[in-house]
Design a protein around this motif. Sequence first.
Motif, short mmCIF file in Angstrom:
data_model
loop_
_atom_site.label_atom_id
_atom_site.label_comp_id
_atom_site.label_asym_id
_atom_site.label_seq_id
_atom_site.Cartn_x
_atom_site.Cartn_y
_atom_site.Cartn_z
N LEU A 10 0.85 -1.18 0.00
CA LEU A 10 0.00 0.00 0.00
C LEU A 10 0.89 1.24 0.00
CD1 LEU A 10 -2.76 -0.97 2.58
CD2 LEU A 10 -3.04 -0.71 0.11
N ARG A 11 0.51 2.22 -0.78
CA ARG A 11 1.26 3.47 -0.82
C ARG A 11 1.15 4.18 0.54
NH1 ARG A 11 2.68 4.92 -6.01
NH2 ARG A 11 1.50 3.91 -7.65
N SER A 12 2.11 4.99 0.84
CA SER A 12 2.10 5.77 2.06
C SER A 12 0.82 6.61 2.11
CB SER A 12 3.32 6.68 2.09
OG SER A 12 3.30 7.49 3.23
N GLY A 13 0.18 6.60 3.23
CA GLY A 13 -1.05 7.38 3.40
C GLY A 13 -2.32 6.63 3.04
N ALA A 14 -2.19 5.44 2.45
CA ALA A 14 -3.38 4.66 2.10
C ALA A 14 -4.07 4.21 3.39
CB ALA A 14 -3.00 3.46 1.26
#
Length: 134
Positions: free
Chosen positions: A68-72
Amino acid sequence: LKAVAAPAKRMTATVCARIARGLFYRGRNPGDTRRIRTGATFWDDLLFVADNEESARMYGAEITTYRLRSGARLLCEGTRDFQKLQGRRRQESLLDFAERVARAAAAAGYDAVWFERQTDVGTAVLNRDSLERA
């Protein structure tokens, strides 16, 4: 003597955050364009990954690894946030339950929903842009 099952570990926000920082796996068979269809369009249009390679292999030999991308935002079954979104549990099939929660999670701004049953439900990715290859 009567055997007593060990109590299930409660999913916490801390454990969910650890899952969110981990890897996710998607299994597929090259050249096979078939998809599992349930008849529930919203659910069928989601991307599914698993938090373990063994579960992903049930869907194909070729494994792609994601994170998951950062902030997801990941919603995990068993957390207080999940319980709030799921509302009162109804007499419904696993599919109906999972789709209802996924819709509520999407409306609440979550990017993915992690379900306890990783082999047959998995992690439903609501926002494909929140996923990147690892």
